[in-house]
Scaffold this motif. Structure first.
Motif, PDB file in Angstrom:
ATOM      1  N   ALA A  51     -14.883  44.848   7.756  1.00 42.00           N
ATOM      2  CA  ALA A  51     -15.834  45.973   7.827  1.00 42.00           C
ATOM      3  C   ALA A  51     -17.175  45.622   7.193  1.00 42.00           C
ATOM      4  O   ALA A  51     -18.211  46.199   7.547  1.00 42.00           O
ATOM      5  N   ALA A  52     -17.164  44.657   6.262  1.00 46.46           N
ATOM      6  CA  ALA A  52     -18.393  44.270   5.568  1.00 46.46           C
ATOM      7  C   ALA A  52     -19.211  43.236   6.345  1.00 46.46           C
ATOM      8  O   ALA A  52     -20.322  42.884   5.927  1.00 46.46           O
ATOM      9  N   ALA A  53     -18.689  42.754   7.473  1.00 47.09           N
ATOM     10  CA  ALA A  53     -19.352  41.676   8.218  1.00 47.09           C
ATOM     11  C   ALA A  53     -20.759  42.038   8.715  1.00 47.09           C
ATOM     12  O   ALA A  53     -21.696  41.250   8.534  1.00 47.09           O
ATOM     13  N   PRO A  54     -20.964  43.216   9.348  1.00 47.60           N
ATOM     14  CA  PRO A  54     -22.318  43.519   9.843  1.00 47.60           C
ATOM     15  C   PRO A  54     -23.370  43.518   8.736  1.00 47.60           C
ATOM     16  O   PRO A  54     -24.440  42.908   8.880  1.00 47.60           O
ATOM     17  N   GLU A  55     -23.057  44.167   7.621  1.00 48.51           N
ATOM     18  CA  GLU A  55     -23.985  44.220   6.483  1.00 48.51           C
ATOM     19  C   GLU A  55     -24.283  42.807   5.954  1.00 48.51           C
ATOM     20  O   GLU A  55     -25.425  42.467   5.649  1.00 48.51           O
ATOM     21  N   ALA A  56     -23.231  41.988   5.860  1.00 42.89           N
ATOM     22  CA  ALA A  56     -23.400  40.611   5.372  1.00 42.89           C
ATOM     23  C   ALA A  56     -24.256  39.797   6.339  1.00 42.89           C
ATOM     24  O   ALA A  56     -25.080  38.981   5.923  1.00 42.89           O
ATOM     25  N   PHE A  57     -24.070  40.034   7.633  1.00 45.80           N
ATOM     26  CA  PHE A  57     -24.851  39.324   8.650  1.00 45.80           C
ATOM     27  C   PHE A  57     -26.330  39.693   8.569  1.00 45.80           C
ATOM     28  O   PHE A  57     -27.207  38.825   8.605  1.00 45.80           O
ATOM     29  N   LYS A  63     -23.361  29.142   2.100  1.00 47.87           N
ATOM     30  CA  LYS A  63     -22.701  29.509   3.361  1.00 47.87           C
ATOM     31  C   LYS A  63     -22.177  30.932   3.311  1.00 47.87           C
ATOM     32  O   LYS A  63     -21.451  31.299   2.389  1.00 47.87           O
ATOM     33  N   GLN A  64     -22.539  31.755   4.299  1.00 47.27           N
ATOM     34  CA  GLN A  64     -22.048  33.140   4.343  1.00 47.27           C
ATOM     35  C   GLN A  64     -20.741  33.224   5.121  1.00 47.27           C
ATOM     36  O   GLN A  64     -20.671  32.845   6.293  1.00 47.27           O
ATOM     37  N   LEU A  65     -19.715  33.700   4.440  1.00 47.37           N
ATOM     38  CA  LEU A  65     -18.387  33.856   5.035  1.00 47.37           C
ATOM     39  C   LEU A  65     -17.919  35.302   4.899  1.00 47.37           C
ATOM     40  O   LEU A  65     -18.442  36.060   4.101  1.00 47.37           O
ATOM     41  N   THR A 123     -21.042  32.384  -0.129  1.00 48.34           N
ATOM     42  CA  THR A 123     -21.145  33.814  -0.404  1.00 48.34           C
ATOM     43  C   THR A 123     -20.112  34.480   0.500  1.00 48.34           C
ATOM     44  O   THR A 123     -20.141  34.276   1.710  1.00 48.34           O
ATOM     45  N   VAL A 124     -19.181  35.224  -0.102  1.00 47.87           N
ATOM     46  CA  VAL A 124     -18.041  35.737   0.663  1.00 47.87           C
ATOM     47  C   VAL A 124     -18.029  37.261   0.686  1.00 47.87           C
ATOM     48  O   VAL A 124     -17.940  37.909  -0.364  1.00 47.87           O
ATOM     49  N   ALA A 125     -18.141  37.836   1.892  1.00 49.83           N
ATOM     50  CA  ALA A 125     -17.988  39.286   2.053  1.00 49.83           C
ATOM     51  C   ALA A 125     -16.490  39.613   2.028  1.00 49.83           C
ATOM     52  O   ALA A 125     -15.680  38.826   2.506  1.00 49.83           O
ATOM     53  N   ARG A 150      -3.960  33.931  12.925  1.00 49.16           N
ATOM     54  CA  ARG A 150      -4.425  34.928  11.967  1.00 49.16           C
ATOM     55  C   ARG A 150      -5.576  34.311  11.185  1.00 49.16           C
ATOM     56  O   ARG A 150      -5.419  33.284  10.527  1.00 49.16           O
ATOM     57  N   HIS A 151      -6.734  34.931  11.293  1.00 52.21           N
ATOM     58  CA  HIS A 151      -7.929  34.361  10.663  1.00 52.21           C
ATOM     59  C   HIS A 151      -7.958  34.617   9.157  1.00 52.21           C
ATOM     60  O   HIS A 151      -7.652  35.720   8.711  1.00 52.21           O
ATOM     61  N   HIS A 152      -8.330  33.596   8.405  1.00 50.77           N
ATOM     62  CA  HIS A 152      -8.519  33.736   6.967  1.00 50.77           C
ATOM     63  C   HIS A 152      -9.996  33.972   6.641  1.00 50.77           C
ATOM     64  O   HIS A 152     -10.334  34.771   5.789  1.00 50.77           O
ATOM     65  N   TYR A 153     -10.871  33.239   7.336  1.00 55.45           N
ATOM     66  CA  TYR A 153     -12.316  33.388   7.124  1.00 55.45           C
ATOM     67  C   TYR A 153     -13.046  33.394   8.453  1.00 55.45           C
ATOM     68  O   TYR A 153     -12.652  32.715   9.401  1.00 55.45           O
ATOM     69  N   LEU A 154     -14.146  34.141   8.444  1.00 55.89           N
ATOM     70  CA  LEU A 154     -15.061  34.198   9.589  1.00 55.89           C
ATOM     71  C   LEU A 154     -16.412  33.676   9.125  1.00 55.89           C
ATOM     72  O   LEU A 154     -16.847  33.967   8.011  1.00 55.89           O
ATOM     73  N   SER A 155     -17.056  32.891   9.967  1.00 59.58           N
ATOM     74  CA  SER A 155     -18.369  32.338   9.661  1.00 59.58           C
ATOM     75  C   SER A 155     -19.465  33.254  10.196  1.00 59.58           C
ATOM     76  O   SER A 155     -19.380  33.729  11.326  1.00 59.58           O
ATOM     77  N   LEU A 156     -20.492  33.498   9.377  1.00 63.83           N
ATOM     78  CA  LEU A 156     -21.691  34.192   9.851  1.00 63.83           C
ATOM     79  C   LEU A 156     -22.831  33.185   9.872  1.00 63.83           C
ATOM     80  O   LEU A 156     -23.066  32.495   8.892  1.00 63.83           O
ATOM     81  N   ASP A 157     -23.524  33.098  11.008  1.00 61.31           N
ATOM     82  CA  ASP A 157     -24.559  32.080  11.194  1.00 61.31           C
ATOM     83  C   ASP A 157     -25.784  32.685  11.883  1.00 61.31           C
ATOM     84  O   ASP A 157     -25.647  33.595  12.701  1.00 61.31           O
ATOM     85  N   PRO A 158     -26.974  32.133  11.567  1.00 63.71           N
ATOM     86  CA  PRO A 158     -28.204  32.687  12.147  1.00 63.71           C
ATOM     87  C   PRO A 158     -28.233  32.703  13.680  1.00 63.71           C
ATOM     88  O   PRO A 158     -28.830  33.602  14.270  1.00 63.71           O
TER      89      PRO A 158
END
Length: 340
Positions: A317-323, A334-336, A311-313, A42-50
């Motif tokens: 559902a907020a992942a695409p916008e944050a990316f 770091k964007q998470l 920076t935490v989304a 079960r994931h707690h955080y997902l990383s967004l990276d360039p």
């Protein structure tokens, strides 16, 4: 509690130029039954990276394109909630590449897919940043390519980001002068006041290469010996004009060209004139260096010597916008994405 349904974000379509939220789709799918040797995380955080931007397109890159209709790739941290593997117990904190989803079924027999981590002194989220792939990226480019000597000047672009922030702090630790380039006065102030860089240049305050180059000259009175490249374009051109003989450039990213806009170099002859070393690298191709890097980074974060910001989304559902925001530099550090 039952872990029967999983929310995930898939790549719905390839972007024509600049990506939009319409390129992504949120789906609800069942969690598959565990087979022997598998664990459910079960994931707690997902990383967004360039680097994910390159995976969205079919154009040639160092990584294979992300398949359409499949869960978006990405680093994750979480906990084991069910196991049919002797190597993992329920409650283990783990880091892996679970992707943009709440749950992942992982084949624990395949070494390297999942790594147990200790959260006693290092927060779980830090394993996606300072003590994860971005930190190791910083460590490798700095120590193996730039290899600064004491008293040399190292410049890093995207200095307030997950990679850039670590580069400067690791350079300072090795006795070098650290100069950042970042977008906006707030980021520059934080890089100097919190991370301890010697100076930081706000590229948004400069309209052209000449102006930015002049600011770099003031920040780097002895020229530039090492440059850690994350953005390309105008910043690279300005740095090149201030580079010393035998300077080294670690090419990590070129975010200014990620949407297919050409990014020509204005004076490549400087590579010859200054006998520069310009080397691109992908951190995943240097796994033999990860233990040494993670040992130094983990120790530094645990003792508070290495500082970072997140920076935490708020949810999946907020992942695409944050990316999309990350690609435009809207994040700070770091964007998470928080998934729990």
């Amino acid at each position: 509690m039952s872990h029967t349904t999983n929310q995930r974000i898939v790549l719905a379509s390839r972007p024509a130029a600049e990506p939009t939220v319409d390129n992504f789709r949120l789906e609800t799918v069942p969690v598959p039954e565990l087979q022997d040797g598998q664990v459910l995380v079960r994931h707690h955080y997902l990383s967004l990276d360039p680097y994910m931007r390159g995976r969205m397109s079919e154009s040639k890159s160092y990584a294979n394109p992300q398949p359409l209709g499949e869960t978006m790739i990405g680093g994750t941290v979480g906990e084991v909630v069910a196991t049919r593997s002797p190597h993992f117990a329920v409650g283990d904190h783990v880091v892996g590449m679970g992707g943009w989803q709440q749950y992942a079924v992982v084949d624990a027999a395949q070494r390297g897919l999942l790594r147990k981590v200790d959260t006693t002194h290092v927060p779980l989220s830090a394993y996606l940043g300072a003590v994860g792939m971005p930190g190791v990226t910083a460590w490798y480019g700095l120590t193996q390519i730039i290899a600064p000597k004491e008293g040399e000047t190292v410049v890093v672009s995207a200095a307030s980001g997950a990679v850039g922030g670590a580069v400067g702090q690791l350079a300072k630790k090795r006795g070098a002068r650290a100069v950042g380039v970042a977008g906006g006065a707030d980021k520059c102030r934080w890089v100097v006041d919190e991370l301890g860089f010697d100076a930081c240049v706000d590229y948004k305050a400069h309209a052209d290469v000449r102006s930015l180059s002049q600011a770099l000259k003031e920040a780097c009175p002895n020229g530039i010996d090492g440059y850690f490249e994350n953005v390309g374009g105008m910043v690279l051109d300005a740095v090149m004009q201030r580079a010393n003989a035998f300077s080294r450039i670690a090419m990590c990213g070129m975010i200014s060209g990620y949407n297919g806009v050409p990014i020509p170099m204005s004076a490549p002859q400087l590579i010859l004139i200054n006998r520069m070393k310009v080397q691109g690298f992908i951190v995943g191709e240097h796994m033999e260096h990860w233990p040494a890097a993670l040992a130094e980074l983990g120790q530094a974060v645990a003792t508070g010597a290495l500082k970072y910001r997140e920076t935490v989304a708020p949810d999946l559902a907020a992942a695409p916008e944050a990316f999309l925001g990350l690609l435009k530099g809207k994040n700070f550090g770091k964007q998470l994405v928080k998934l729990i």
